[in-house]
Each structure stands twice: as C-alpha cells, then as structure tokens.
Design a protein around this motif. Sequence first.
Motif, PDB file in Angstrom:
ATOM      1  N   ASN A 163       6.322   4.407  10.479  1.00 47.85           N
ATOM      2  CA  ASN A 163       5.944   4.135   9.093  1.00 47.85           C
ATOM      3  C   ASN A 163       6.301   5.344   8.235  1.00 47.85           C
ATOM      4  O   ASN A 163       5.946   6.464   8.562  1.00 47.85           O
ATOM      5  N   VAL A 164       6.997   5.095   7.140  1.00 48.94           N
ATOM      6  CA  VAL A 164       7.398   6.161   6.212  1.00 48.94           C
ATOM      7  C   VAL A 164       6.785   5.866   4.846  1.00 48.94           C
ATOM      8  O   VAL A 164       7.001   4.798   4.287  1.00 48.94           O
ATOM      9  N   SER A 165       6.024   6.831   4.322  1.00 47.06           N
ATOM     10  CA  SER A 165       5.401   6.691   3.008  1.00 47.06           C
ATOM     11  C   SER A 165       5.872   7.826   2.116  1.00 47.06           C
ATOM     12  O   SER A 165       5.784   8.999   2.497  1.00 47.06           O
ATOM     13  N   ILE A 166       6.389   7.489   0.942  1.00 46.06           N
ATOM     14  CA  ILE A 166       6.897   8.482  -0.005  1.00 46.06           C
ATOM     15  C   ILE A 166       6.120   8.361  -1.307  1.00 46.06           C
ATOM     16  O   ILE A 166       6.041   7.274  -1.895  1.00 46.06           O
ATOM     17  N   GLN A 167       5.540   9.457  -1.743  1.00 49.19           N
ATOM     18  CA  GLN A 167       4.854   9.481  -3.028  1.00 49.19           C
ATOM     19  C   GLN A 167       5.888   9.702  -4.125  1.00 49.19           C
ATOM     20  O   GLN A 167       6.635  10.667  -4.109  1.00 49.19           O
TER      21      GLN A 167
ATOM     22  N   SER B 243       4.388   5.383  -8.106  1.00 52.70           N
ATOM     23  CA  SER B 243       3.584   4.753  -7.053  1.00 52.70           C
ATOM     24  C   SER B 243       4.213   5.038  -5.696  1.00 52.70           C
ATOM     25  O   SER B 243       5.402   5.358  -5.617  1.00 52.70           O
ATOM     26  N   PRO B 244       3.426   4.949  -4.615  1.00 57.63           N
ATOM     27  CA  PRO B 244       3.984   5.220  -3.280  1.00 57.63           C
ATOM     28  C   PRO B 244       4.933   4.107  -2.824  1.00 57.63           C
ATOM     29  O   PRO B 244       4.761   2.934  -3.186  1.00 57.63           O
ATOM     30  N   ILE B 245       5.923   4.533  -2.046  1.00 59.27           N
ATOM     31  CA  ILE B 245       6.831   3.584  -1.404  1.00 59.27           C
ATOM     32  C   ILE B 245       6.580   3.659   0.092  1.00 59.27           C
ATOM     33  O   ILE B 245       6.613   4.751   0.677  1.00 59.27           O
TER      34      ILE B 245
ATOM     35  N   LEU C  51      15.145   4.610  -4.168  1.00 58.07           N
ATOM     36  CA  LEU C  51      14.239   5.341  -5.060  1.00 58.07           C
ATOM     37  C   LEU C  51      14.694   5.076  -6.497  1.00 58.07           C
ATOM     38  O   LEU C  51      15.539   5.791  -7.037  1.00 58.07           O
ATOM     39  N   PRO C  52      14.145   4.040  -7.116  1.00 56.61           N
ATOM     40  CA  PRO C  52      14.567   3.701  -8.485  1.00 56.61           C
ATOM     41  C   PRO C  52      14.304   4.854  -9.444  1.00 56.61           C
ATOM     42  O   PRO C  52      13.248   5.479  -9.407  1.00 56.61           O
ATOM     43  N   GLN C  53      15.296   5.159 -10.278  1.00 61.01           N
ATOM     44  CA  GLN C  53      15.196   6.236 -11.261  1.00 61.01           C
ATOM     45  C   GLN C  53      14.645   7.517 -10.622  1.00 61.01           C
ATOM     46  O   GLN C  53      13.596   8.029 -11.018  1.00 61.01           O
ATOM     47  N   PRO C  54      15.340   8.043  -9.632  1.00 64.56           N
ATOM     48  CA  PRO C  54      14.814   9.210  -8.913  1.00 64.56           C
ATOM     49  C   PRO C  54      14.671  10.427  -9.825  1.00 64.56           C
ATOM     50  O   PRO C  54      15.484  10.660 -10.722  1.00 64.56           O
ATOM     51  N   ARG C  55      13.624  11.178  -9.596  1.00 66.13           N
ATOM     52  CA  ARG C  55      13.440  12.448 -10.297  1.00 66.13           C
ATOM     53  C   ARG C  55      14.142  13.512  -9.472  1.00 66.13           C
ATOM     54  O   ARG C  55      13.751  13.805  -8.342  1.00 66.13           O
TER      55      ARG C  55
ATOM     56  N   LEU D 241       9.522  17.935  -5.902  1.00 67.83           N
ATOM     57  CA  LEU D 241       9.523  17.629  -4.478  1.00 67.83           C
ATOM     58  C   LEU D 241       8.797  16.314  -4.230  1.00 67.83           C
ATOM     59  O   LEU D 241       7.660  16.140  -4.669  1.00 67.83           O
ATOM     60  N   TYR D 242       9.453  15.415  -3.531  1.00 65.08           N
ATOM     61  CA  TYR D 242       8.822  14.170  -3.095  1.00 65.08           C
ATOM     62  C   TYR D 242       7.998  14.452  -1.838  1.00 65.08           C
ATOM     63  O   TYR D 242       8.525  14.927  -0.833  1.00 65.08           O
ATOM     64  N   GLN D 243       6.698  14.169  -1.918  1.00 60.03           N
ATOM     65  CA  GLN D 243       5.836  14.310  -0.750  1.00 60.03           C
ATOM     66  C   GLN D 243       5.954  13.054   0.106  1.00 60.03           C
ATOM     67  O   GLN D 243       6.013  11.935  -0.412  1.00 60.03           O
ATOM     68  N   ALA D 244       6.007  13.246   1.411  1.00 55.59           N
ATOM     69  CA  ALA D 244       6.176  12.110   2.316  1.00 55.59           C
ATOM     70  C   ALA D 244       5.275  12.266   3.531  1.00 55.59           C
ATOM     71  O   ALA D 244       4.851  13.375   3.882  1.00 55.59           O
TER      72      ALA D 244
END
Length: 916
Positions: free
Chosen positions: A224-228, A232-234, A253-257, A266-269
């Motif tokens: 399971n992979v969760s990305i904040q 909203s989380p993916i 990742l729509p419209q990635p920052r 930084l994307y937390q995962a």
Amino acid sequence: MKKSLTILYLFVCFSHAVHAQTIPLPEHPRPDFERPLWQNLNGAWQFEFDSLDEGLNKKFHEGNASFTHRITVPFPWGSALSGVADKSDIAWYKREIRIQPEWQNKRTFVTIGASDWETTVWLDGKLLGKHQGGYTPFSFELTPFVKYGQAQQLIIRVDDKRREFTLYGKQGYGNARGIWQTIFLEARGKEFIDVIHFRPDIDKGNVTVTVYAPEETTADQKINVSIQTPTSPIVKEVTLPKGKDKVSLTIPLPQPRLWSLEDPYLYQAEVKLNDDVVKTYFGMRKISVVNLPGTNFPYVALNNKPVYLQLTLDQSYHPEGFYTFPSDAFMRKEVELAKSIGLNGIRPHIKVEIPRKLYWADKLGVLVMADLPNSWGDPDAKMQHEAEQTLREMIKRDFNHPAIFTWTIFNETWGLRTRMEEDGKRVEKYLPETQQWVASMYYLAKSLDPTRLAEDNSICCGAGHTQTDINSFHDYLPGWEWEDHLKDLTEKSFEGSTFQFEEGFKQGKQPKINSECGNVWGYEGSTGDVDWSWDYHRMINTFRKYPEMAGWLYTEHHDVINEWNGYWRFDRTNKFTGIETLFPGMKLNDLHAPVYISTGNEISKTVKGGEQISIPLYISSMTETDYGSQLNLSYQLQLTNAIGETIPVAKGSQVVSYQPYIQKQLESLSLTMPDQPGLAILTLQLEDKNGAVLHRNFMHLEILTDKKLPKTEIITVAPGAFTNASFSKKQWNILEGLKVNGAGEGYFEYTIPLDSKMDIGAVKEAYFLIEISAKELFVKDQDVKERTDVNFMLGAKASPSGNPNSYPMTDETLYPSKVTVLVDGKTALTTTLPDDPADHRGVLSWHYQLKDKKLREAGSYGYLTKVPVSKAQLKTAVQNGKLVIQIKTVGDGGVAVYGKSFGRYPVDPSLVLKKR
C-alpha cells in the motif's frame, strides 16, 4: 488510581524527553526511510582499544571482559566529541540494550549508519554479522537471540587498519574511525521493505514508485502506497508477486507541486507491506540539460529550466567531530549558511554525506553534488570492488533526495593512477585500462539512477574526461589570470572537441562547469590564510562575462586544517570581507545575484588626474524573471583624497535594455577623473522599474596627479623613511617600504623637515595623518619555517599564517594594539588599534601586488589616525627645522605603518597644514 497512572505517564514521558536530550543526535537518522518503532543507541558506550588485536582471542565478544574507557557514540574515536584518544587501529564497543516486549511480533534489527571500516557485531556473544565499508548503512537481525524486556549485551568490534584500497578520502582532516553515524534498533514486519525509490516525471505528471524486498518473496504480498498531496491523500495498492523482490507502480499526481530552489516542496509518503510501515518523502523535480535561452550553451536544468550553478565545495568536516556533526541543528545551519549568501548548491567533498544533512538540503532547497570518496592506493581489483560497492550503496540509500543533481564518481584522478617504474624512475600513470573502468563506473551510475547526471572524474592537473554528463574542470588561479583563462577554455570547448578528454573520448553536449576554483592553490605553494574576497570578486566578474560557462564551484564553504579560504572559519565563525563597508548596502550575495553587472576582470586601475576613461560594462541575467524591458543603472564616483577626505565626484544613470537570460556587453561608461590624487570608488546599482535593487558592484581607481589640494600643504614621508625604530620581536619592511612592520613592544620614529620661513600665521589647522594597524608576528615571519614536504590528505597540519603568502583574513578574533603617538616627545594621542586586518578593504595592498604568483601581505590595511599638532608645537618645530613623530606601542601588540600605495587609504605619513 487514575491520578497515579497520569503521574506515571508524565514521568515516563519526561524521562524519555530527558534521555532524548542527553544523547547526541537523538533524531531519526533517516527522515527519508523511517519506521515508527525504533530506539536510538547513541550516547555512552563502554570502549576498549585493541592495538595488539588480541580481543578475539581474549573473547571480548562474549562480554565478560572489562572495558576501561567510555566513548560517546556516534563520534569517531580520536575526535574530541568522542571523549577518547586515537590510540589504536582496532577497538571494541559494548553496551546494554533492552528490546521492548511490544516488539515480540516483529523482527528486530540493529542498524549502523556508517562505521569505518570492518565492523563485526555480537549480541550476548552470538555473532550477528560482519560488514566491510566505511560510508553506508548496514543492518543485522537480532530476532533469534532477543530476550524481550531483559538486559542484553551488544558488542561491536571495528578494525580500521589502513588498507590502500579502502576509500579513505580526506580523513587526514580527522580520521573517521569506527562508528561515525547513528546506531539504532528498529522493529520491522515479518516481511519487510528493504528500499523504496521514487522516480518523478514532471512532464507526465506522475511518479513511479519501486518497492524492493530484501529477497524474493515466497507468496504474493500486498503493498500500500499513500502520498500526501497539498489537497488530499492519494492511496494506491500493488501486488509484489511471488518469486520477485521488487515491484513498481506509477501514480498520477494532478497539477504536481514541483520541488524547486524557491519552493522545495516535499511530498510525504507512507509505504506498507503487511505490518511493515515506512515513512518517506520525495520531490517532484526533473534534472536534465537544456540550452541557455538565446544561446547554444548547455546548462544543467531543474524542471526544464537552466540553472546557473553557484556552488561551494563543502569539506563537511567538524573540528571536534570530524565526519560527524554535533547536532541536527548544526547540519541545518551548514545548508542555511550556503543559501544565506546566495549560493544554490554544495558539494560535500569526498564523503558520502550524512542523510540528515541531505534532508536539510532537500527541505531548504539547496542542490547537492554528491561525491564518491577515493582511495590513495593503486586502482587494483580490491579498490575497484570497494568503489563499485560504495557507489551502489550510496545511490541505493540516497536515491530519493531531490537535492542531489549529480553523482561525482572520482575527483582529480585520486586513486586512479598506477604506480610503476619507467626509465628507472617511479612514476604514476592514468592507464588506458583504468580510463575504461572509469567510463564503466559512469555507466554503472547511469544504470542505477537514470534520473540524474553523472560525472566520471572532476578533472584537474592534466587528466581528462572519459564518459561524463558534465564537462567539469578545476582551476585555482590568481584573480588577474581568469580573463585569459576563461577565454582560452571557451575557445577550445565545443561539441566534438578532445580538449580536456582522454584519448578515445570527446566532448558532447555537456554543460561546461567549473567544479573547483578560487585563489587558494593559485599562488606558489598555496595561499595559506589570506583574504579570499579580492580574487573572488575578480573571478566572479569574469565568469559572468562568459555565459559559455554554466556555473562554478568555489573552494570552499569552511576552512579545514590546510586550507583557510572558506567563507567561514573551521569552527564556522565569521570572516569579514569589508564589501559592505566599501559600498553600503552591498553584500556578498550581490556577487551571486541572478542579474549581474560586471566591469570585467579589473576591479582596480591606475589612471591620471583629469583623464577621460572608459569603464566596460557587461550584463548577465541567469533568471527567467521578467523585470520589464528596461532597467536603471545608476553610478556614483567618490574620491578619498591624499589627506583621507571623502569627496563626491560624479553620479548619473543610464537605461539598460533587459530581457530574461540576456548576456550582453553594454555601452561603456565614460568618466572624467578628478584632478586630485587619491583613491576613487565607482559604485554601480541596478534597479528595476519599481526601484527594487537587483544588483550592486564596484571598482576602484587610483588617481595619480601632481595637482595640489587648495589651501592645503602636505609634507610627507614614506613609511620606510623612518629615522629610528626598535621592536622587541621583529622589524621588517614590505615591498621596499610601501609598508613597514614592527612586532612586539617598540616604536617607529619619523622626522618631518620644516622650512624655517614657514608662515605659521597662515595655518588654520595642523595635524599628523597616518594609516596604522596592530601587527601580529605571524608564523611566516618568524625564524623557524614550517615544513612543506607533507601530505595534508594523510593528516599533516599547518599553521594558518605559516605560508609565505598568508596574511590571515579579518574575522571575529581581534588582535588589538594600544599605541601612543608623541609629537616632539610629548604625548598627543593614545588609541587602541582594533586589529591587524586583511580583506577587500586593503584595496591598495592588493592593487600593488606583483604578478609573480607570490603574495606580500595582500589585503592588509590599517586605521586612518589623525594626531593634532598644536600651534605651539608647530612653532617650536619650525624653529627647530623639523617635527619628530613617534608611534609607540603600549604593550607588545606591535604596529604597522602603511603608505599611499599600500593599505586602504592613499595616504603617506603626513603633516597636514590647512591654510586660511
């Protein structure tokens, strides 16, 4: 009962907090790979040296032997922070551990962040494993031997004997012996994650996540992979198939920052494999090569935009911890310091950098050029194995750090030359077969990580490139040599050129980047401790004239034991350039500005009074920011005359056409020099249409003329024309008396001849004017000279002021001297000279240096000192036909006297007579 439980809970929490504060580096060492259940083992360990290598025979690993020392882990033994000396190549560690009962349904591992070199670990005498290497983490499982909740002994033996094939790097600055990164316990799942790698694709707006298991699975496993995300989380799920040890999935990742230097997001995962949970992060960014807009000059690109690299060599050493920093806050500060002066990257040198420092580079938005350490022996099979293994492990560990933009595999061909005998002489040669292996290491790096650039060898000293993504070069030069040098480099560097490439290899479309520069090794025998800012100013002015050069890397972030050219001292205290004093409002950041106005390589020039001169101007924009089609360039010319008075001479402005990334020579600035002797400063300030300052710069003009100042008579003596002098330590002259020095207690005496027919009644004011400073007796000026036939890479040390070229740069440590000035034997002034300084303010001391690659107290200067002379004193002196001035120390701080062609002010020791 509830109250009692609450008190107990608070006590446990408080105890934990105190414990966390009492151990060094209490933070989790891997913010990019962190499990929730872990225990930091840093702190006090029992410790024993084993110089005779008897510990195994004496069964130290069984835990019954008494150890006589205590060491603070994770500082390498021999460092001050470790608390123990360096007395042996082999040593043992021992401490008690308790594995929490809550971990019983998990698998327990001990992980050591780094230990140099051969590390063996036992638990209660049971062998857990052995690791060879010095820079990357390794783990051993404790689970079969754990007695939950009970005290057990963890024992570690480290053998750090010198082996020529090991990657010793620059440990001569401080040996990284034994454990030098955090050691910790952690609870993992029954099946657990070994590695997680993120491959961002900003062009497609997705990230590919690859999860590795330590071995092939025996059954299908759900991951399971969760990305904040900012919204909203993916959450996504993927199956790791039976018989496989890795699986990948691509997550939109729509419209990635994007991660950028301005917004290092930084994307937390979180990644789960059954009951194994790992927290991590990544940055959405892309490293590539693009042309600088409007040119065919290739540049390193971040997110498809060119980056003008302004980097610093970071030796990444601490005087008391060597490879290991004393705190996480210190590591953060290291990165912040670089960013604070406008740099956009660091190169931790010949060291696999500590993960938490890389984390701060990620978090703060600073690029990292990541080095593989080198050996100092021959490139034999053992060395090649060690280098390949370490490269694999560092890329495996550091793959997710967005700050890293390139892997630098070798440096200056260190460890790549084979020692042999040729024509009866011992020589070292970079053999063709070694060159092919170096090229294979480039391909290995690219196969392990296709998302970044890789550099085969950061070249110097006659060696060339093989296969590389960066056409780098090292050059250490005096400031005045950079113009011809960069012109030559740009003419010889082009696609298909073999210049600076080994036979059989040639240049492609790589960015041309300086990967080490400065003045430190640009002078005969190096500079020692000297003002770096003058040559630096000339160098940067010149680099900005040549946009073919896609960036530079200055040596260095901080001083070390044999180089004192850092922006900061070894203890990270400040040095002072004096730039902000010369041009109020200007800072070192202006030399790193995105939009830059250069006057070319010359930053000081001798001209004639009344002469019409032309100052060349160049604009260099290294930013996409649109400041409008026009900028305003204002200038001011200000003169310090022969009696130290500051006079405005001219000012004006001109409109500069602008567009992003413009690189252009502008119309020269035409100026008429004042017909007064002195030293003028021309300041330049570039502003946008709203008045926001984009850049500041300056240059100096020494003005020579026979024209006299109105209503002023100046009777001068040269500094070297003293009539008497005596000092307790030493007296000596610089450049035939342009400056004279007296160290210790003593005095200089000057006799100024006076005309007996002088009209004293016409004199409104009389004073003696002189530029003087304290004078420390540096090592180079003492009778005992330091040895030069030493190897600093292997631990030799030197004094900062021992080099003949040195003159220690102004810093936070002052060397004051109290002096009394006597006029005809009577005290006229007592003052304290704050220091014996040397920096950019010593304009004339730099201007009059000879171009022979030797320095003679460059950048040194004094304080303009005005000594009143009364009418009565002047009358008596005229009657005697002379005025006697004595500059006498009160104590042994010494004194130096500067003339009009040395120091900061265009002033000889002078009697100044202001007329009515």
